[in-house]
Design a protein around this motif. Structure first.
Motif, short mmCIF file in Angstrom:
data_model
loop_
_atom_site.label_atom_id
_atom_site.label_comp_id
_atom_site.label_asym_id
_atom_site.label_seq_id
_atom_site.Cartn_x
_atom_site.Cartn_y
_atom_site.Cartn_z
N PHE A 142 44.62 44.18 50.85
CA PHE A 142 43.64 45.63 50.88
C PHE A 142 42.32 46.73 49.89
O PHE A 142 43.07 46.66 49.09
N LEU A 143 41.21 45.99 50.51
CA LEU A 143 40.09 46.61 49.28
C LEU A 143 40.38 47.67 49.08
O LEU A 143 40.18 49.03 49.92
N GLU A 144 40.26 48.70 48.00
CA GLU A 144 40.18 50.38 47.81
C GLU A 144 39.30 50.70 46.93
O GLU A 144 39.27 51.51 46.89
N GLU A 145 38.32 49.85 47.22
CA GLU A 145 36.90 49.77 46.51
C GLU A 145 36.10 48.55 47.39
O GLU A 145 36.23 47.38 47.66
N ASP A 146 34.61 48.53 47.15
CA ASP A 146 33.72 47.72 48.12
C ASP A 146 34.02 46.49 46.90
O ASP A 146 34.19 46.85 45.66
N MET A 147 33.60 45.82 47.45
CA MET A 147 33.41 44.57 46.66
C MET A 147 32.52 42.83 47.12
O MET A 147 32.05 42.66 48.40
N ILE A 148 32.09 42.11 45.71
CA ILE A 148 31.10 41.77 46.51
C ILE A 148 31.77 39.66 46.22
O ILE A 148 31.69 40.17 45.49
N HIS A 165 44.81 45.37 43.50
CA HIS A 165 44.12 44.64 45.25
C HIS A 165 46.05 45.16 46.10
O HIS A 165 46.71 44.06 45.90
N PRO A 166 46.19 46.10 46.58
CA PRO A 166 47.09 46.08 46.97
C PRO A 166 47.61 45.40 48.53
O PRO A 166 46.73 44.30 49.21
N LYS A 167 48.83 44.68 48.95
CA LYS A 167 48.73 44.25 50.71
C LYS A 167 48.10 44.62 51.70
O LYS A 167 48.71 45.99 51.49
N ASP A 168 47.75 44.29 52.65
CA ASP A 168 46.77 44.75 53.85
C ASP A 168 47.87 45.59 54.54
O ASP A 168 49.02 45.44 54.54
N LYS A 169 47.19 46.44 54.99
CA LYS A 169 48.24 47.58 55.77
C LYS A 169 48.93 46.59 57.25
O LYS A 169 49.56 47.01 57.69
N ILE A 176 37.79 35.31 53.13
CA ILE A 176 37.22 35.01 52.34
C ILE A 176 37.72 32.98 51.37
O ILE A 176 39.00 33.10 51.84
N SER A 177 37.19 32.70 51.62
CA SER A 177 37.25 31.36 51.10
C SER A 177 36.55 30.90 49.75
O SER A 177 36.64 30.29 48.70
N SER A 178 36.04 31.69 48.91
CA SER A 178 35.66 31.66 47.54
C SER A 178 36.82 31.42 46.52
O SER A 178 37.26 32.72 46.47
N PRO A 179 36.62 30.57 45.62
CA PRO A 179 38.04 30.47 44.90
C PRO A 179 38.16 31.54 44.03
O PRO A 179 38.92 32.26 43.31
N GLU A 180 36.68 31.89 43.42
CA GLU A 180 36.65 33.21 42.81
C GLU A 180 37.30 34.21 43.41
O GLU A 180 37.78 35.19 42.40
N ALA A 181 36.76 34.40 44.60
CA ALA A 181 37.15 35.56 44.55
C ALA A 181 38.57 35.79 44.73
O ALA A 181 39.30 36.89 44.59
N ILE A 182 39.23 34.34 45.55
CA ILE A 182 40.98 34.37 45.08
C ILE A 182 41.72 34.76 44.23
O ILE A 182 42.52 35.52 44.52
N LYS A 183 40.85 33.32 43.39
CA LYS A 183 41.57 34.82 41.90
C LYS A 183 41.14 35.74 41.53
O LYS A 183 43.03 36.26 41.68
N GLU A 184 40.77 36.95 41.86
CA GLU A 184 40.26 38.37 41.96
C GLU A 184 41.65 39.45 42.63
O GLU A 184 42.17 40.38 42.44
N LEU A 185 41.39 37.96 43.61
CA LEU A 185 42.44 39.20 44.34
C LEU A 185 43.74 39.10 44.43
O LEU A 185 44.39 39.84 44.90
N LEU A 186 44.34 37.70 44.63
CA LEU A 186 45.10 37.39 44.13
C LEU A 186 46.57 37.14 42.56
O LEU A 186 47.44 38.24 42.32
N MET A 187 45.36 37.29 41.65
CA MET A 187 45.74 37.45 40.02
C MET A 187 45.70 38.61 39.57
O MET A 187 45.90 39.25 38.47
N ASN A 245 38.17 49.52 52.24
CA ASN A 245 39.12 49.75 53.11
C ASN A 245 38.56 48.56 54.17
O ASN A 245 39.84 49.04 55.64
N ALA A 246 38.79 47.60 53.74
CA ALA A 246 38.50 45.79 54.28
C ALA A 246 40.00 45.53 54.00
O ALA A 246 40.34 45.73 53.09
#
Length: 498
Positions: free
Chosen positions: A379-385, A107-111, A92-103, A394-395
């Motif tokens: 690691f996504l525990e729910e769908d993300m758009i 969203h736990p760290k991946d497996k 993923i390279s979308s700034p808004e998505a990166i903000k959501e994932l990291l901030m 689970n992605a």
């Protein structure tokens, strides 16, 4: 019924079972394809292997896989799918998505981080601060470690930073004004190892002067093992067995050293001796507060800090030297700042660091082009758009500051080394620059690392002019972190007194 008939029947049954298992596995892979194929991505090399052959070829040829991730991102957009057997990762390279994932903390760290618990069958990073995927448990560890990275403690490290950097300057002075080449990365690597060993664990390694010390090689092999781990067939390949064995031995050396340091410090505590407020003491406090009786958990954090506190800073410094040598006008400008702020003083004070603004910009720009840690995963525990594309739960999703930092969309002329991008008047990057990650799981040692880098670079710029030896490739080597493949080979000249 003859024995041969029984054997033949058994073999036939095994072949049938193997065929059924293979068909079921193929059906599962097809299910994965159907689940993820709405996400754009490059054509798979094959149905079964996905993109694995390409990735393996890049690794074997010492090519940088992140350049391909960058190319694929620019071609296929802000969400890119990569297949490997039955596994899928999403870049993923979308700034808004990166903000959501990291901030966000949801969203736990991946497996993937579970895979670093052991490396080729030997416990490596275990449940250390970097690896811990359980947020609540990680948060307790982080709070325990915080005092070792507080402003008062870091200010107290300036003496050690100056001392170890001065030892490096003496080594460089011996080689200056001569025709001999200096492999800067090697010396920087040893110096930063001396620093982290002393300030974090009160160990005097003397790696800068001891060419026989095994620790630089041990760290290199442990990190290289992380790269080789991308190949799921590595354990089975005869050509990899020597590397795997050396990796195991290297990890055992690091953990043995950690065990000895921890047991020595535990005895000091039991004897009520005075102990420093360093990382090792905080690791022990963590064990007490968490009621951890297993010393292996304490060793996990020793190894985490021993490697992370050395490897990344040395690599950043080597890349900074490389780019300054390639850009004389930038070199002159940052030397002028150092001359103005530091003058001819040997000891650099904490207050000086804030005045070295352009040097800060140089170091930040170095990390934009050459982030020693390329990114992180969640690691996504729910769908993300993400920009209209659904990523199923689970992605495994990956975000790379190496990728976004080199995109024209976010940085004009991205391959040009330009420290002015980080001047106070320039617009700040919006979730496209994160060499130390962002949010609650950002690197605890980033202030430590940049203080050390500033002290070393300021002294280097104060004392020497340097030019690169001709014929270097300027390629980047992936050894778990990024380092200059040719080691930043230079010739040094002592600067004339201003």
């Amino acid at each position: 019924m003859t024995l041969w008939a029984l054997i033949s029947g058994a073999l036939l049954l095994l072949l049938v079972l193997a065929a059924v298992c293979f068909l079921l596995y193929c059906a599962y892979i097809q299910y994965i394809h159907m689940k993820y194929d709405h996400i754009p991505g490059p054509p798979r090399d094959s149905f079964l292997l996905g993109h694995y052959p390409t990735i393996r070829k890049l690794t074997e040829n010492n090519e940088l896989i992140y350049d391909y991730f960058l190319d694929w991102t620019e071609k296929y957009g802000p969400v890119v799918r990569i297949n490997g057997f039955h596994t899928v990762i999403v870049i993923i390279s979308s700034p808004e998505a990166i903000k959501e994932l990291l901030m966000s903390t949801k969203h736990p760290k991946d497996k993937f981080y579970d895979d670093m618990f052991n490396l080729f069958g030997v416990r490596f990073l275990g449940n250390g601060l970097l690896n811990d995927r359980n947020y609540d448990h990680w948060h307790k560890q982080r709070r325990i470690m915080d005092p070792a990275f507080s402003r008062p403690y870091l200010m107290g490290l300036m003496g050690t930073f100056n001392e170890k950097a001065e030892e490096l300057m003496e080594r460089l002075n011996e080689k200056a004004d001569k025709k001999s080449e200096v492999v800067m990365h090697n010396l920087l690597n040893r110096m930063t190892l001396d620093v982290i060993a002393k300030v974090a664990f009160d160990i005097d390694l003397n790696a800068l002067h001891d060419d026989q010390t095994p620790f630089p090689r041990a760290i290199y092999m442990a990190m290289r093992g992380l790269v080789e781990m991308r190949n799921p067939l590595a354990r089975l390949m005869p050509s990899k067995q020597k590397m795997i064995q050396e990796t195991r031995e290297s990890i055992r050396l690091l953990r043995k050293t950690g065990r000895e340091c921890i047991e020595k410090r535990q005895k000091m505590v039991q004897d009520e001796a005075e102990v420093p407020t360093d990382i090792l003491t905080q690791i022990l406090k963590g064990g007490v507060l968490e009621d951890e009786c297993d010393i292996e958990v304490l060793i996990d954090n020793f190894v985490t800090f021993f490697i992370a506190g050395q490897e990344t800073t040395a690599n950043q410094l080597a890349f900074a030297v490389q780019e300054l040598a390639r850009n004389p006008e930038i070199l002159q400008k940052v030397q002028a700042e150092v001359d103005e702020v530091i003058g001819s003083r040997r000891d650099i004070e904490y207050d000086d660091l804030h005045k070295l603004q352009y040097l800060s910009q140089v170091l930040k720009e170095t990390l934009r082009l050459y982030p020693t840690v390329t990114g992180t995963s969640r690691f996504l525990e729910e769908d993300m758009i993400v920009e209209g594309i659904r990523i199923p739960k689970n992605a495994s999703v990956l975000v790379y500051t190496y990728v976004t930092g080199r995109m024209e969309q976010f940085f004009k002329d991205p391959l040009t080394f330009d420290p002015d991008r980080f001047s106070r008047d320039s617009p700040k990057p919006y979730f496209t620059y994160f060499p130390f990650s962002l949010g609650p799981r950002s690197c605890i040692g980033q202030v430590f690392a940049q203080m050390e880098a500033k002290v070393v670079m300021a002294k280097l710029l104060q004392r020497f002019d340097f030019r690169l030896v001709e014929g270097q490739s300027f390629k980047i080597q992936d050894t778990g972190t990024l380092r200059p493949m040719d080691g930043t080979r230079c010739r040094l000249r002592v600067r004339e007194k201003q």
